[in-house]
Write an enzyme that holds these catalytic residues in place. Structure first.
Site, PDB file in Angstrom:
ATOM      1  N   ASP A  11      -1.777   3.973  -4.243  1.00  0.00           N
ATOM      2  CA  ASP A  11      -0.910   5.147  -4.377  1.00  0.00           C
ATOM      3  C   ASP A  11      -0.403   5.113  -5.806  1.00  0.00           C
ATOM      4  O   ASP A  11       0.339   4.202  -6.193  1.00  0.00           O
ATOM      5  CB  ASP A  11       0.240   5.034  -3.366  1.00  0.00           C
ATOM      6  CG  ASP A  11       1.264   6.147  -3.527  1.00  0.00           C
ATOM      7  OD1 ASP A  11       1.178   6.919  -4.499  1.00  0.00           O
ATOM      8  OD2 ASP A  11       2.168   6.233  -2.672  1.00  0.00           O
ATOM      9  N   ASP A  51      -0.968  10.181   0.376  1.00  0.00           N
ATOM     10  CA  ASP A  51      -0.743   9.988  -1.066  1.00  0.00           C
ATOM     11  C   ASP A  51      -1.610   8.883  -1.668  1.00  0.00           C
ATOM     12  O   ASP A  51      -1.385   8.461  -2.799  1.00  0.00           O
ATOM     13  CB  ASP A  51       0.744   9.717  -1.338  1.00  0.00           C
ATOM     14  CG  ASP A  51       1.264   8.506  -0.578  1.00  0.00           C
ATOM     15  OD1 ASP A  51       0.447   7.743  -0.036  1.00  0.00           O
ATOM     16  OD2 ASP A  51       2.492   8.324  -0.529  1.00  0.00           O
ATOM     17  N   GLN A  93       2.913   3.602  -8.711  1.00  0.00           N
ATOM     18  CA  GLN A  93       3.769   2.722  -7.893  1.00  0.00           C
ATOM     19  C   GLN A  93       3.063   1.505  -7.292  1.00  0.00           C
ATOM     20  O   GLN A  93       3.683   0.481  -7.094  1.00  0.00           O
ATOM     21  CB  GLN A  93       4.474   3.515  -6.789  1.00  0.00           C
ATOM     22  CG  GLN A  93       3.617   3.900  -5.610  1.00  0.00           C
ATOM     23  CD  GLN A  93       4.440   4.225  -4.366  1.00  0.00           C
ATOM     24  OE1 GLN A  93       5.348   5.037  -4.419  1.00  0.00           O
ATOM     25  NE2 GLN A  93       4.128   3.580  -3.261  1.00  0.00           N
ATOM     26  N   GLY A 102      -8.521 -10.165 -13.382  1.00  0.00           N
ATOM     27  CA  GLY A 102      -9.833 -10.507 -12.825  1.00  0.00           C
ATOM     28  C   GLY A 102     -10.055 -10.035 -11.401  1.00  0.00           C
ATOM     29  O   GLY A 102     -11.188  -9.990 -10.922  1.00  0.00           O
ATOM     30  N   ASP A 130      -2.528   6.424   6.124  1.00  0.00           N
ATOM     31  CA  ASP A 130      -1.349   6.541   5.257  1.00  0.00           C
ATOM     32  C   ASP A 130      -0.079   6.555   6.096  1.00  0.00           C
ATOM     33  O   ASP A 130      -0.092   6.960   7.254  1.00  0.00           O
ATOM     34  CB  ASP A 130      -1.427   7.828   4.421  1.00  0.00           C
ATOM     35  CG  ASP A 130      -0.309   7.882   3.380  1.00  0.00           C
ATOM     36  OD1 ASP A 130       0.031   6.816   2.822  1.00  0.00           O
ATOM     37  OD2 ASP A 130       0.222   8.976   3.122  1.00  0.00           O
ATOM     38  N   LYS A 131       1.013   6.082   5.467  1.00  0.00           N
ATOM     39  CA  LYS A 131       2.337   5.993   6.113  1.00  0.00           C
ATOM     40  C   LYS A 131       2.311   5.022   7.282  1.00  0.00           C
ATOM     41  O   LYS A 131       2.965   5.229   8.300  1.00  0.00           O
ATOM     42  CB  LYS A 131       2.836   7.376   6.573  1.00  0.00           C
ATOM     43  CG  LYS A 131       2.917   8.395   5.468  1.00  0.00           C
ATOM     44  CD  LYS A 131       3.970   8.050   4.429  1.00  0.00           C
ATOM     45  CE  LYS A 131       3.990   9.066   3.298  1.00  0.00           C
ATOM     46  NZ  LYS A 131       2.979   8.781   2.246  1.00  0.00           N
ATOM     47  N   TYR A 230      10.428  -4.365  -0.833  1.00  0.00           N
ATOM     48  CA  TYR A 230       9.594  -3.280  -0.306  1.00  0.00           C
ATOM     49  C   TYR A 230       9.314  -2.257  -1.399  1.00  0.00           C
ATOM     50  O   TYR A 230      10.214  -1.827  -2.098  1.00  0.00           O
ATOM     51  CB  TYR A 230      10.286  -2.594   0.866  1.00  0.00           C
ATOM     52  CG  TYR A 230      10.088  -3.353   2.129  1.00  0.00           C
ATOM     53  CD1 TYR A 230       8.917  -3.211   2.860  1.00  0.00           C
ATOM     54  CD2 TYR A 230      11.048  -4.243   2.582  1.00  0.00           C
ATOM     55  CE1 TYR A 230       8.720  -3.933   4.019  1.00  0.00           C
ATOM     56  CE2 TYR A 230      10.861  -4.967   3.737  1.00  0.00           C
ATOM     57  CZ  TYR A 230       9.697  -4.809   4.450  1.00  0.00           C
ATOM     58  OH  TYR A 230       9.495  -5.518   5.588  1.00  0.00           O
ATOM     59  N   LYS A 233       4.856   1.383   2.246  1.00  0.00           N
ATOM     60  CA  LYS A 233       4.043   0.792   3.314  1.00  0.00           C
ATOM     61  C   LYS A 233       2.689   0.365   2.762  1.00  0.00           C
ATOM     62  O   LYS A 233       2.235   0.869   1.745  1.00  0.00           O
ATOM     63  CB  LYS A 233       3.848   1.815   4.437  1.00  0.00           C
ATOM     64  CG  LYS A 233       4.990   1.792   5.442  1.00  0.00           C
ATOM     65  CD  LYS A 233       4.672   0.839   6.585  1.00  0.00           C
ATOM     66  CE  LYS A 233       5.846   0.413   7.415  1.00  0.00           C
ATOM     67  NZ  LYS A 233       6.799  -0.511   6.811  1.00  0.00           N
ATOM     68  N   LYS A 244     -26.652  -0.117  16.719  1.00  0.00           N
ATOM     69  CA  LYS A 244     -27.515  -1.281  17.017  1.00  0.00           C
ATOM     70  C   LYS A 244     -26.698  -2.438  17.605  1.00  0.00           C
ATOM     71  O   LYS A 244     -26.157  -2.314  18.664  1.00  0.00           O
ATOM     72  CB  LYS A 244     -28.279  -1.741  15.767  1.00  0.00           C
ATOM     73  CG  LYS A 244     -29.242  -0.703  15.255  1.00  0.00           C
ATOM     74  CD  LYS A 244     -30.604  -0.883  15.869  1.00  0.00           C
ATOM     75  CE  LYS A 244     -31.564   0.121  15.275  1.00  0.00           C
ATOM     76  NZ  LYS A 244     -32.538   0.629  16.208  1.00  0.00           N
ATOM     77  N   TYR A 348      14.190  -0.123   3.506  1.00  0.00           N
ATOM     78  CA  TYR A 348      15.389  -0.043   2.675  1.00  0.00           C
ATOM     79  C   TYR A 348      16.312  -1.222   2.948  1.00  0.00           C
ATOM     80  O   TYR A 348      16.491  -1.616   4.094  1.00  0.00           O
ATOM     81  CB  TYR A 348      16.130   1.261   2.943  1.00  0.00           C
ATOM     82  CG  TYR A 348      15.484   2.427   2.243  1.00  0.00           C
ATOM     83  CD1 TYR A 348      16.057   2.974   1.104  1.00  0.00           C
ATOM     84  CD2 TYR A 348      14.291   2.967   2.711  1.00  0.00           C
ATOM     85  CE1 TYR A 348      15.464   4.034   0.456  1.00  0.00           C
ATOM     86  CE2 TYR A 348      13.691   4.026   2.064  1.00  0.00           C
ATOM     87  CZ  TYR A 348      14.282   4.558   0.938  1.00  0.00           C
ATOM     88  OH  TYR A 348      13.696   5.592   0.300  1.00  0.00           O
TER      89      TYR A 348
HETATM   90  C1  F6R Z   1       3.530   5.320   2.000  1.00  0.00           C
HETATM   91  C2  F6R Z   1       4.822   5.876   1.713  1.00  0.00           C
HETATM   92  C3  F6R Z   1       6.025   5.343   2.342  1.00  0.00           C
HETATM   93  C4  F6R Z   1       7.189   5.366   1.370  1.00  0.00           C
HETATM   94  C5  F6R Z   1       8.480   5.268   2.099  1.00  0.00           C
HETATM   95  C6  F6R Z   1       9.683   5.216   1.184  1.00  0.00           C
HETATM   96  O1  F6R Z   1       2.587   6.069   1.386  1.00  0.00           O
HETATM   97  O2  F6R Z   1       4.874   6.802   0.950  1.00  0.00           O
HETATM   98  O3  F6R Z   1       5.866   4.080   2.883  1.00  0.00           O
HETATM   99  O4  F6R Z   1       7.056   4.339   0.459  1.00  0.00           O
HETATM  100  O5  F6R Z   1       8.551   6.367   2.946  1.00  0.00           O
HETATM  101  O6  F6R Z   1       9.599   6.236   0.282  1.00  0.00           O
HETATM  102  P1  F6R Z   1      10.805   6.755  -0.624  1.00  0.00           P
HETATM  103  O7  F6R Z   1      11.833   5.705  -0.611  1.00  0.00           O
HETATM  104  O8  F6R Z   1      10.207   6.943  -1.970  1.00  0.00           O
HETATM  105  O9  F6R Z   1      11.210   8.015   0.013  1.00  0.00           O
HETATM  106 MG    MG Z   2       0.546   6.027   1.031  1.00  0.00          MG
HETATM  107 MG    MG Z   3       3.582   6.547  -0.679  1.00  0.00          MG
END
Ligand code: F6R
Ligand code: MG
Ligand code: MG
Length: 390
Positions: A11, A51, A93, A102, A130-131, A230, A233, A244, A348
């Site tokens: 991402d 993303d 990010q 490497g 994603d997410k 963090y 994700k 097969k 968070y």
């Molecule tokens: C994964 C993703 C989420 C964000 C999380 C916090 O693609 O986008 O895991 O990292 O929702 O995002 P913020 O704090 O930037 O709103």
């Molecule tokens: Mg993502």
């Molecule tokens: Mg993201």
């Protein structure tokens, strides 16, 4: 012909928060790979899921090859420049280290690679989610490779009768790759006991016991283990060889009709159902729901056919609608109980600070002494140390 399939995913910035990368950003990544891949790759395919941008590559350079990893890293750097110019959210990010050393493993991007002798016809699937995090694949993989209720091939196909070997990783172990190998079907209950804990135990790879051939590989990176905090994700990618002696494509896809609840969505801190979506889908409801896409390919001498979007079929429309209902249903209970992840998995840290502060206000009836907070204890310890040293 011995080939390696590598997928490297990151991402590096997106529109409207965490929805999807811009067209210009995707174009910058594509251009970089097109320009520098000539001597390195047999073929490649670049796509976005939510993303995240993934680069699938076929080549003859083996696993963890520095030139292949650098190609992807540099493509993501080129994309990051565009993301910065366009003011995209979270530009760069997932590129957590400054200098390439490497191998992108441990630097932020997710990686999944497997090396094998190409079959005369080589169908394979590329999944991106994603997410959510790599544990999201635990249930679909268990059902596809170990459950005859889902996979009749386990009864019907002679090459599958011996079952599969699961390599499972303890992703909480930060000092190295802590893995266990378990055999299906004999150790099914042990496999299930681990895979139910999706935040700790993650399928890393699956192997045919009949031929020893690798069937599947999943990215297992945990960004907070790299960054120390963090940073989002660990949206996973997965490569799977099918047909097969391996499960059929339909057997691999069937479990996604369940829309299982997985970790992710809003602020990476909730439990939401996993929605199978079309290629290049973005994110919407409640910064989710967590999504999974799948591109099917045939490959010959490392050359890919066009990607076929397996979740675009009308069958999946009713699954999507079921998953949307399920997502709204769990959201009705807001922060309560199972709707959110356990404390250890929240993205968070604000809530920890809040709890620490509140802890200081708790009293044990009768003693009337406020409990000491962790921060307060540390401060006092430093002070006492200072007194002793001073
Ligand atoms: C994964 C993703 C989420 C964000 C999380 C916090 O693609 O986008 O895991 O990292 O929702 O995002 P913020 O704090 O930037 O709103
Ligand atoms: Mg993502
Ligand atoms: Mg993201």
């Amino acid at each position: 012909m011995k080939l390696t399939l590598s997928v490297i995913k990151a991402d590096i910035g997106s529109i409207g928060g965490h929805i999807c990368p811009s067209r210009q950003l995707l174009e910058a990544v594509r251009q970089h790979v097109n320009q520098y891949s000539n001597k390195l790759l047999r073929d490649h395919y670049i796509s976005a899921t939510g993303d995240d941008i993934a680069i699938v590559m076929s080549h003859e350079r083996g696993m963890a090859d520095p030139a292949i990893h650098k190609l992807a890293w540099d493509a993501f750097l080129a994309g990051t420049e565009v993301a910065k110019q366009q003011g995209l959210y979270g530009a760069g990010q997932d590129l957590l280290k400054d200098a390439f050393s490497g191998n992108v493993r441990g630097m932020g991007p997710a990686v999944a690679e497997m090396e094998f002798e190409e079959r005369p016809n080589e169908p394979f699937l590329f999944f991106a989610a994603d997410k959510t995090d790599p544990g999201a694949f635990n249930l679909p993989l268990y059902l596809a490779f170990a459950d005859p209720m889902n996979t009749p091939g386990l009864m019907l196909a002679p090459g599958m009768a011996q079952g599969f070997r699961f390599v499972i990783m303890d992703v909480n172990h930060t000092e190295g790759d802590r893995i266990i190998e378990l055999q299906a079907p004999e150790e099914l209950y042990d496999i299930a006991a681990l895979l139910r804990d999706t935040e700790r135990y993650v399928v890393e790879s699956i192997w045919s016991r009949a031929s020893g051939e690798q069937a599947a590989v999943v990215s297992t990176s945990r960004l907070h283990n790299i960054a120390g905090k963090y940073t989002g994700k660990d949206d996973p990618v997965m490569l799977l060889r099918v047909q097969k002696d391996f499960p059929a494509t339909g057997e691999v896809l069937a479990p996604y009709a369940i829309g299982p609840l997985v970790a992710g969505a809003m602020r990476g801190s909730h439990q939401m159902p996993l929605m199978p979506v079309r290629l290049d889908s973005g994110i919407s409801y409640f910064d989710g729901p967590p999504i999974v896409s799948c591109a099917a390919f045939a490959m010959h001498r490392g050359k890919f056919t066009e990607a076929v979007d397996v979740f675009a079929h009308p069958f999946w429309d009713s699954v999507r609608s079921h998953v949307a209902d399920k997502a709204q249903e769990i959201r009705r209970q807001g922060f309560f109980g199972a709707a959110m992840l356990p404390m250890s998995e929240l993205e968070y840290t604000g809530i920890m600070e809040k709890l620490d502060r509140l802890n200081g206000r708790f009293i044990v009836r009768g003693s009337e002494q406020p409990q000491r907070t962790v921060a307060g204890k540390k401060k006092r310890a430093r002070k006492e140390e200072g007194v002793l040293l001073g």
